[in-house]
Enzyme design. Structure first.
Site, PDB file in Angstrom:
ATOM      1  N   HIS A  93      92.464  51.157 -12.015  1.00 51.35           N
ATOM      2  CA  HIS A  93      91.325  51.638 -11.226  1.00 51.35           C
ATOM      3  C   HIS A  93      90.718  52.838 -11.947  1.00 51.35           C
ATOM      4  O   HIS A  93      90.398  53.853 -11.330  1.00 51.35           O
ATOM      5  CB  HIS A  93      91.769  52.037  -9.821  1.00 51.35           C
ATOM      6  CG  HIS A  93      92.606  51.027  -9.114  1.00 51.35           C
ATOM      7  ND1 HIS A  93      93.501  51.358  -8.122  1.00 51.35           N
ATOM      8  CD2 HIS A  93      92.692  49.673  -9.236  1.00 51.35           C
ATOM      9  CE1 HIS A  93      94.101  50.264  -7.670  1.00 51.35           C
ATOM     10  NE2 HIS A  93      93.635  49.228  -8.327  1.00 51.35           N
TER      11      HIS A  93
ATOM     12  N   HIS B  68      95.821  46.271 -15.813  1.00 50.45           N
ATOM     13  CA  HIS B  68      94.916  46.291 -14.660  1.00 50.45           C
ATOM     14  C   HIS B  68      94.932  47.702 -14.107  1.00 50.45           C
ATOM     15  O   HIS B  68      95.999  48.263 -13.861  1.00 50.45           O
ATOM     16  CB  HIS B  68      95.372  45.307 -13.579  1.00 50.45           C
ATOM     17  CG  HIS B  68      94.693  45.564 -12.250  1.00 50.45           C
ATOM     18  ND1 HIS B  68      93.333  45.530 -12.100  1.00 50.45           N
ATOM     19  CD2 HIS B  68      95.207  45.901 -11.027  1.00 50.45           C
ATOM     20  CE1 HIS B  68      93.026  45.815 -10.833  1.00 50.45           C
ATOM     21  NE2 HIS B  68      94.144  46.047 -10.178  1.00 50.45           N
TER      22      HIS B  68
ATOM     23  N   GLU C 113      99.688  42.129  -6.836  1.00 49.81           N
ATOM     24  CA  GLU C 113      98.593  41.659  -7.693  1.00 49.81           C
ATOM     25  C   GLU C 113      99.082  41.167  -9.057  1.00 49.81           C
ATOM     26  O   GLU C 113      98.288  41.046  -9.991  1.00 49.81           O
ATOM     27  CB  GLU C 113      97.569  42.790  -7.897  1.00 49.81           C
ATOM     28  CG  GLU C 113      96.840  43.180  -6.639  1.00 49.81           C
ATOM     29  CD  GLU C 113      95.559  43.918  -6.972  1.00 49.81           C
ATOM     30  OE1 GLU C 113      94.485  43.392  -6.662  1.00 49.81           O
ATOM     31  OE2 GLU C 113      95.667  45.037  -7.531  1.00 49.81           O
TER      32      GLU C 113
ATOM     33  N   HIS D  36      86.869  47.793  -7.180  1.00 52.64           N
ATOM     34  CA  HIS D  36      88.309  47.674  -7.364  1.00 52.64           C
ATOM     35  C   HIS D  36      88.777  48.318  -8.674  1.00 52.64           C
ATOM     36  O   HIS D  36      89.523  49.275  -8.642  1.00 52.64           O
ATOM     37  CB  HIS D  36      88.669  46.180  -7.298  1.00 52.64           C
ATOM     38  CG  HIS D  36      90.130  45.894  -7.368  1.00 52.64           C
ATOM     39  ND1 HIS D  36      90.687  44.758  -6.826  1.00 52.64           N
ATOM     40  CD2 HIS D  36      91.149  46.574  -7.904  1.00 52.64           C
ATOM     41  CE1 HIS D  36      91.998  44.771  -7.047  1.00 52.64           C
ATOM     42  NE2 HIS D  36      92.289  45.865  -7.690  1.00 52.64           N
TER      43      HIS D  36
END
Lengths: 249, 249, 249, 249
Positions: B98, B96, B77, B166
């Protein structure tokens, strides 16, 4: 038939990880199918997962008879593992636990469903097995093959089944996969409860769940395994996986 | 173009802090734009943030091509980072993750909004990007530039975007700022969920959010960074910031 | 009448476990009936459970008079223990605590009931004692035998009673049993609150609770004790239990 | 006017305890009135509480002017402390924090009220100060005496005031008392939120709150202080208290 020390140590590590990550406490257990004998499985003697050593690992027939007890006491619920291995040739590892956030979904009518991609491994439908349906008022423990087969039937070909007022079972193709799925099952349960309090939830679509499962590779499990080994104070060894899940993203 | 050891170590520290503070687990990543080459960014090889060492840091073009892979595996990613750096010249660091309390806001219609001054950095409006809108049923991973540009477009000129089912992205002008904002985004989400259960919430007004952002200085990030270094077992070095956020309160 | 060092050390361990598992903080206490004198009990001087050493353990008559204070300060609420030992010859250990998830059930009308097999030891009905009913506005502390006997009467022949705005008491046949039940009472409370937010709960049936209690053996407590000793940094010694709960499952 | 090393070390310990117990993170601060000069107070330089050492402690006039800055940076919100010491001769220690469970009560209309005896020290009524009422859209920080006096007026003669979208202040007669009250304020908030989800709450009656406050002695704070010192890795020294709270139960 002896088992390699590395396989035993990996099973010990799995126990320690499950304890460290809060998915088991003094209770709950994890087994693997014997690497060289599909008719046996490996499971610790009756002991808290955090305390388990390689010498605690015993061998059992799929009916739950110890091969080499040597005075060691077995888990009374070991039958869960054998019944699933009997019913599911694809399964090579099983976790049974009382994962705390999962329990509420087993005792209410709210279905546990994937809320994020990491947790898609529970599949699109998670059944709940209730020991009371076929066995009436018991102490809820799965202490014989009849109950265990009933549970395995409820599980069917799925990866997860909840057990009402008790816990859940997670079945998979490798030890690292079931540990991964046990941890993320707990996380999904926690997240779903939080989201549920905010309003109606957009769950993963069935197509998304299938896409996650179709593209997940063992490298995903490896990345988590290395991290969890560090947290559990266990050495990490990279173990490339064979079969359909090999490779990684 | 080589990068100073201190910049690499700071990126390692950022990874360890995000892990220690519970904002990433085995997954999630943080990058910086190359200090001397705006067309590159620095990001670890595919590894859990808690395990990352300086040698794991790789360089990528903004299109996500590794410059010097040397056999190291990239995050699938990584494109998220490059697309944001392309679209946003003001951005020098991207997280990024979660982040667990943030997830529920990405899967329900409840808007994440600042409930306290420390968390005002998310701004007055946090958009949610849904991969399904333009890409249909996928495994939800942002594994190419097309998806990443779509996400960057949803982010626009804001500091935070949620990703349905996500996680989220946080973009900022420095590494210490994005780490700070990632931690306090999680805290805001947790506090907002708790307050939501008590009754209607008085959020920060738009004017208050603007006032916080207008007066926040790098010293605020420094105070937190020292604390988080200590908790993560990493050395702390004071790094006075240049530009509009320099100075402190 | 002296007490064996191993009994004193076990009581110290119980204190440390209760602290480590979050069932007590600076307050709360655990006692045992004197092994050789049913008219006395053993309880630490007034000190936080995490800090207690063997030298802190004092002996009291069932009326709460210290036998050998030696300048040590007693818990002002020690009377709770004596009143229960007086009323209940079957009881050999008592915990009083402010277990955090249990408190909400003592101050609302929602009944605490077993949601899973591990927690069945609270029984099918948990009474709540309110000091205000018979004693009016007090500081809620049980600082004399009159209040303590009133509490013991509310407990009756059950294993657990809640105390409104204060905490709870847990009475049992052995130290390891009451520690076990205190930890799983807290867990049940936490799980029940979570499930309550999801919808109507299927509790254990009365028959299930009775089946759990009828089949639980000391081995269950041993497995947990070993684990908790490890977490609390205390040595573990296996102590086979005598009486109706002896043996294991 | 110099301060004894033991007083400085106690203030350091208070900072470490508040951090360890989760009542402050990188932000929040605790002060004491100068033991020998009622017109001064002692407060660390601007640093995260977990990192504070004795050399960080500065002296300030009640107007917030540093006596001996020596290049050290002050907390921008130090004025909170001085304004309360000016308005309240009975106050000898002040905590300002962003205690996480307390925040939701400052941003909703649900009143924070004592649910258990340990938490009665907040009193029967906890006011909420909103900076916006008299100062409009600001960054919410109390960075001058005018705002601080407004906050102190809202506090009045009470021990606690909430600050909307920001945190709270706790004022008391000793350092150990305010630390105790800060920790149990957070606990009460957490318990009240949990109970609120179960149904209508029976709070402590006003008479009960008064009875707790009338009978609480410094020994209660000592028992907790010893425990918290151990958890924070700080040495414990028993400090008998003078004045109305001396003695113990």
């Amino acid at each position: 038939m002896t088992v390699s020390p590395s396989a035993l140590e990996e099973l010990v590590t799995a126990n320690r990880i499950l304890a460290r990550e809060g998915v088991v406490d003094s209770f709950g257990h994890v087994s693997i199918r014997h690497p060289d004998d599909a008719g046996r499985y490996l499971l610790s003697r009756a002991r808290a997962p955090e305390c388990i050593e390689a010498d605690d690992v015993m061998q059992f027939t799929l009916e739950g008879a110890p091969i080499d007890a040597g005075g060691r006491k077995s888990y009374s619920e070991r039958f869960i593992h054998g019944a699933i291995y009997q019913a599911r040739p694809d399964v090579h590892a099983v976790v049974h636990n009382h994962s705390p956030s999962v329990i509420p979904f087993g005792i209410t009518s709210t279905a546990l469903r994937p809320v994020m991609h990491m947790c898609a491994s529970m599949g699109t439908q998670v059944p709940t097995w209730d020991s009371r349906t076929n066995f009436g008022d018991t102490n809820l423990l799965v202490t014989n093959m009849e109950m265990a087969r009933d549970l395995a039937a409820a599980l069917g070909d799925r990866p997860v089944a909840l057990m009402r007022g008790h816990g859940c079972v997670i079945a998979g193709t490798s030890l690292r996969e079931v540990v991964f799925n046990a941890v993320y099952l707990e996380l999904n349960a926690e997240l779903q409860m939080k989201a549920n309090a905010l309003g109606p939830i957009t769950f993963l679509s069935d197509g998304e769940v299938e896409a996650v499962l179709a593209t997940r590779r063992s490298f995903t499990f490896e990345r988590a395994w290395e991290y969890w080994c560090r947290r559990a104070g266990r050495p990490y060894d990279f173990r490339p996986m064979e079969g359909p899940l090999a490779g990684g993203h």
